[in-house]
Design a protein around this motif. Structure first.
Motif, PDB file in Angstrom:
ATOM      1  N   ASP A 174       0.819  -1.208   0.000  1.00  0.00           N
ATOM      2  CA  ASP A 174       0.000   0.000   0.000  1.00  0.00           C
ATOM      3  C   ASP A 174       0.852   1.257   0.000  1.00  0.00           C
ATOM      4  O   ASP A 174       0.581   2.214  -0.732  1.00  0.00           O
ATOM      5  N   GLY A 175       1.875   1.256   0.832  1.00  0.00           N
ATOM      6  CA  GLY A 175       2.717   2.442   0.934  1.00  0.00           C
ATOM      7  C   GLY A 175       3.418   2.752  -0.377  1.00  0.00           C
ATOM      8  O   GLY A 175       3.441   3.904  -0.822  1.00  0.00           O
ATOM      9  N   LEU A 176       3.987   1.750  -1.020  1.00  0.00           N
ATOM     10  CA  LEU A 176       4.663   1.969  -2.295  1.00  0.00           C
ATOM     11  C   LEU A 176       3.672   2.362  -3.380  1.00  0.00           C
ATOM     12  O   LEU A 176       3.960   3.198  -4.241  1.00  0.00           O
ATOM     13  N   MET A 178       0.960   4.051  -2.997  1.00  0.00           N
ATOM     14  CA  MET A 178       0.671   5.472  -2.800  1.00  0.00           C
ATOM     15  C   MET A 178       1.805   6.353  -3.254  1.00  0.00           C
ATOM     16  O   MET A 178       1.602   7.308  -4.001  1.00  0.00           O
ATOM     17  N   GLU A 179       2.989   6.054  -2.773  1.00  0.00           N
ATOM     18  CA  GLU A 179       4.152   6.856  -3.158  1.00  0.00           C
ATOM     19  C   GLU A 179       4.299   6.892  -4.669  1.00  0.00           C
ATOM     20  O   GLU A 179       4.536   7.947  -5.259  1.00  0.00           O
ATOM     21  N   THR A 182       1.496   9.038  -6.397  1.00  0.00           N
ATOM     22  CA  THR A 182       1.361  10.464  -6.088  1.00  0.00           C
ATOM     23  C   THR A 182       2.596  11.277  -6.444  1.00  0.00           C
ATOM     24  O   THR A 182       2.470  12.425  -6.865  1.00  0.00           O
TER      25      THR A 182
END
Lengths: 210, 210
Positions: A174-176, A178-179, A182
């Motif tokens: 999830d974090g990657l 998003m990064e 964005t």
DNA sequence: GGTTTAATTATACGGTTGTATAATTGTGAT
DNA sequence: ATCACAATTATACAACCGTATAATTAAACC
């Protein structure tokens, strides 16, 4: 001059509902939640605004249905490689990770949609319910895949271990995602999946390397 | 009967601006973006709606200022342990990870705020600019901390390696922060930081274990 | 202590929103 | 062919939104 053109055509309830949901997602994902008025949604779906209330009791109801449909589609795309029985568990895990971090799952539109709905979970119980359900579904499928992968490597993980690993793997994915979606260009999209594979490999203490 | 009470009191521009920003964040974080009208914000700040336009040229201007202030505060809280020179790099890294995954950084309110602004970055250039700036600031500080930690362990990471590790660490921190803030109780908050420490330790190939 | 000035309130306005209801119109059944 | 009914449109409406402007009023100044 010309004959009076047919002013509208009837469609099946399923088709109309889907059209309205698609229009809602297109507008929210493209122009943001504020732009998603009943009028703009109806225009996008080539109907008039009255029809929305004919298929959805309220606008909030349409929004909820759109979220439901969107998450179902995202989950489908993200988990599609998980059930390819021709591949080993490890290869399926690698494919799921890759699918999550490349288009079409990886897109600015999807982040806008996801953030828009996430912003409502604290105040909209139905949004919260859909969030929890889809989140747990994905995480549980990921956990099974991780367990199968580890067992194929002659490891004997406990249920607590696989659950924790699933939480952590889901977090980094999830974090990657998003990064990557964005930060425009500051992060090469090509390395995103490789980054996930390398680090999840270390987390699982196996070699997933590209 | 009673004397006419003073109908209002003047405040310094800095104080008023901050009051309006605080009111904006409180309403968005508590009741969502839709509830954040100029009237509700003014009421929350105990002023009338006209005053908003006296301090901010437009409502969008206030929203942008509120995002700026919120991110500054979150970054401050999250990076506060990073500059404690009495500790080793490893202990500072552990403290930063812990701060990110415990209250007050970990909270439903903060996720609602964060998601609300994230949903606007595709359509609001100023929101996008603030996002990119604060994201890179945090990630760069994290990268420095990682480099220092590895060097203290007699490792010689390249710049590319530390940057990739920073991206991945930032991802898992963000991911766990979201999961922990949104899934009510399904995930014990006490294990969240431990989960991050264990897995980031594996990613960095060092022992951060609790 | 009156004067001035800027902060704050009070009021108004045009536009938009979601919803409700009435008027049409396409379409399948007979 | 026309009838009946549901799908769709057309219209209306009350509430709320952000913004603009005029009227007050607290407080600093000489």
């Amino acid at each position: 001059m010309s004959k009076p053109q047919r002013s509208f055509a009837r469609e099946s309830p399923e088709q109309r509902r889907q059209d309205l949901i698609d229009a809602t997602l297109k507008i929210i994902g493209g122009n943001g939640f504020r732009a998603a008025t009943v009028r703009s949604i109806a225009a996008q779906a080539n109907v008039t605004l009255g029809l929305i209330r004919h298929y959805f009791t309220t606008k909030e109801d349409l929004i909820t249905a759109a979220y439901e449909a969107h998450m179902a589609e995202m989950t489908r795309l993200a988990l599609a490689p998980a059930d390819d029985t021709t591949k080993s568990p490890k290869d399926r895990l690698r494919a799921v990770i890759h699918a999550n971090l490349t288009p079409p799952v990886l897109s600015e539109r999807n982040v806008t949609l996801w953030a828009t709905f996430l912003a409502q979970i604290a105040n909209e119980p139905e949004i919260q319910a859909t969030h929890t359900r889809t989140y747990l579904h994905f995480r549980n499928r990921l956990e099974t895949l991780i367990r199968e992968t580890l067992i194929a490597e002659n490891r004997t993980p406990t249920q607590t271990e696989t659950q924790h690993l699933a939480v952590a793997c889901n977090a980094i994915i999830d974090g990657l995602w998003m990064e990557g979606s964005t930060s425009k260009g500051a992060l090469q999209k090509s390395t995103l999946a490789d980054l996930a594979l390398k680090n999840i490999g270390r987390m699982l203490e196996i070699d997933l390397g590209p």
